[in-house]
Design a protein around this motif. Structure first.
Motif, PDB file in Angstrom:
ATOM      1  N   GLU A   1       6.521   4.055   4.564  1.00  0.00           N
ATOM      2  CA  GLU A   1       7.274   3.519   5.692  1.00  0.00           C
ATOM      3  C   GLU A   1       8.559   2.853   5.228  1.00  0.00           C
ATOM      4  O   GLU A   1       9.619   3.001   5.859  1.00  0.00           O
ATOM      5  CB  GLU A   1       6.402   2.505   6.447  1.00  0.00           C
ATOM      6  CG  GLU A   1       7.050   1.915   7.688  1.00  0.00           C
ATOM      7  CD  GLU A   1       7.215   2.930   8.798  1.00  0.00           C
ATOM      8  OE1 GLU A   1       8.036   2.687   9.693  1.00  0.00           O
ATOM      9  OE2 GLU A   1       6.530   3.967   8.758  1.00  0.00           O
ATOM     10  N   ARG A   2       8.500   2.127   4.124  1.00  0.00           N
ATOM     11  CA  ARG A   2       9.688   1.457   3.584  1.00  0.00           C
ATOM     12  C   ARG A   2      10.741   2.473   3.150  1.00  0.00           C
ATOM     13  O   ARG A   2      11.935   2.310   3.413  1.00  0.00           O
ATOM     14  CB  ARG A   2       9.270   0.574   2.405  1.00  0.00           C
ATOM     15  CG  ARG A   2      10.377  -0.220   1.753  1.00  0.00           C
ATOM     16  CD  ARG A   2       9.767  -1.226   0.790  1.00  0.00           C
ATOM     17  NE  ARG A   2      10.796  -1.928   0.057  1.00  0.00           N
ATOM     18  CZ  ARG A   2      11.313  -1.536  -1.098  1.00  0.00           C
ATOM     19  NH1 ARG A   2      10.877  -0.421  -1.652  1.00  0.00           N
ATOM     20  NH2 ARG A   2      12.261  -2.232  -1.695  1.00  0.00           N
TER      21      ARG A   2
ATOM     22  N   SER B   1       0.829  -1.196   0.000  1.00  0.00           N
ATOM     23  CA  SER B   1       0.000   0.000   0.000  1.00  0.00           C
ATOM     24  C   SER B   1       0.867   1.251   0.000  1.00  0.00           C
ATOM     25  O   SER B   1       2.091   1.196   0.121  1.00  0.00           O
ATOM     26  CB  SER B   1      -0.922  -0.010   1.230  1.00  0.00           C
ATOM     27  OG  SER B   1      -0.139   0.011   2.407  1.00  0.00           O
ATOM     28  N   VAL B   2       0.192   2.404  -0.106  1.00  0.00           N
ATOM     29  CA  VAL B   2       0.922   3.671  -0.096  1.00  0.00           C
ATOM     30  C   VAL B   2       1.607   3.878   1.252  1.00  0.00           C
ATOM     31  O   VAL B   2       2.759   4.330   1.328  1.00  0.00           O
ATOM     32  CB  VAL B   2      -0.049   4.830  -0.417  1.00  0.00           C
ATOM     33  CG1 VAL B   2       0.681   6.169  -0.355  1.00  0.00           C
ATOM     34  CG2 VAL B   2      -0.688   4.644  -1.783  1.00  0.00           C
ATOM     35  N   GLU B   3       0.913   3.534   2.352  1.00  0.00           N
ATOM     36  CA  GLU B   3       1.508   3.685   3.683  1.00  0.00           C
ATOM     37  C   GLU B   3       2.744   2.794   3.833  1.00  0.00           C
ATOM     38  O   GLU B   3       3.774   3.223   4.384  1.00  0.00           O
ATOM     39  CB  GLU B   3       0.473   3.347   4.763  1.00  0.00           C
ATOM     40  CG  GLU B   3      -0.702   4.326   4.843  1.00  0.00           C
ATOM     41  CD  GLU B   3      -1.719   4.097   3.747  1.00  0.00           C
ATOM     42  OE1 GLU B   3      -1.612   3.056   3.058  1.00  0.00           O
ATOM     43  OE2 GLU B   3      -2.611   4.954   3.568  1.00  0.00           O
TER      44      GLU B   3
END
Length: 277
Positions: A184-185, A178-180
């Protein structure tokens, strides 16, 4: 009674003749007016014949008349059009050498443009068809390669009933983050890169500092006032020599105190006698 009848018939005949001449004069007058209007329309340059008290404006010099070009401008205009026509003829002759040459001189002759000695070699019909087939195959292969390397491109088709599945949401598609998760990555990777840079700077102080600020300055790590005292090259060599002597003495002491220890060597041809026998 007969005289009265003759008089009335003569009167009627005179009356009919008068109507005929009147109608004929009216028709001639209408024709004359139409002729006058036609002449005035076709020849606006002709002078207007009218009463001396009558006046009128100039047709060509009226305020609403289109702008007239002078004789010099008209000649220049004609010269430009003639040049344009000549250039167009040259362009047509260059682009279409297959067109026949039109001339009024029956004694003129010329050679064939395509079979002249300096003409480039012409390919045959079979070669042209083979060449077109090769280009078509290359275009098809290019399309397949583009479709394989860019599955995200839309499919263009003229069949309104055509349909297909989504490449990214198919059952066998790899799981998409996902975008989140992506944000985070990216943040984790950035922090890892920063930590790696700090570790490299700590473990390798001898590496140069890279900066884009030309006014930045710094002290020498090894020559700072709080740096430990550095030994010279001669002292380092003496130090290494002492340590080598100490290692050799230690080995002799171990060999003397522990004769039971086996002798370790890398030379397979070495042999020796038993110390006790």
């Amino acid at each position: 009674e007969s005289s009265d009848d003759d008089f009335s018939s003569d009167a009627e005949a005179d009356e009919g003749l008068d109507e005929f001449f009147t109608e004929r004069l009216r028709v001639l007058a209408d024709a004359r007016n139409l002729k006058y209007l036609a002449i005035a329309f076709l020849h606006p340059e002709a002078p207007v014949e009218a009463d001396s008290e009558t006046f009128g404006r100039n047709y060509f010099g009226r305020s609403s008349a289109p702008e007239q070009e002078s004789i010099e401008e008209a000649e220049e205009h004609a010269h430009i059009l003639a040049d344009a026509m000549a250039l167009k003829k040259l362009a047509v002759d260059y682009m279409h050498p297959e067109l026949s040459v039109v001339t009024g001189d029956v004694t003129i002759f010329g050679r064939n443009y395509f079979t002249r000695s300096s003409a480039p070699e012409q390919e045959t019909v079979e070669e042209a068809e083979e060449r077109a087939q090769i280009f078509a195959d290359a275009a098809a292969l290019k399309k397949l390669a583009v479709d394989y390397l860019h599955p995200e491109l839309p499919v263009v088709t003229s069949n309104a009933a055509a349909r297909g599945r989504n490449y990214f949401s198919r059952a066998s598609a790899p799981e998409q983050e996902s975008v989140e998760d992506s944000v985070e990555r990216a943040q984790i990777l950035a922090e890892a890169a920063s930590l790696k840079k700090l570790a490299v700077d700590h473990m390798h102080p001898e590496l140069p500092v890279v900066t884009s600020d030309s006014t930045a300055c710094g002290r020498n790590y090894f020559g700072r006032s709080s740096a430990p005292e550095q030994e010279s090259i001669e002292e380092a060599e003496e130090h290494a020599h002492i340590l080598a002597d100490a290692m050799a003495l230690k080995k002799l002491a171990v060999d003397y105190m522990h004769p039971e220890l086996s002798v370790v060597t890398s030379d397979v041809t070495v042999f020796g006698r038993n110390y006790f026998t």
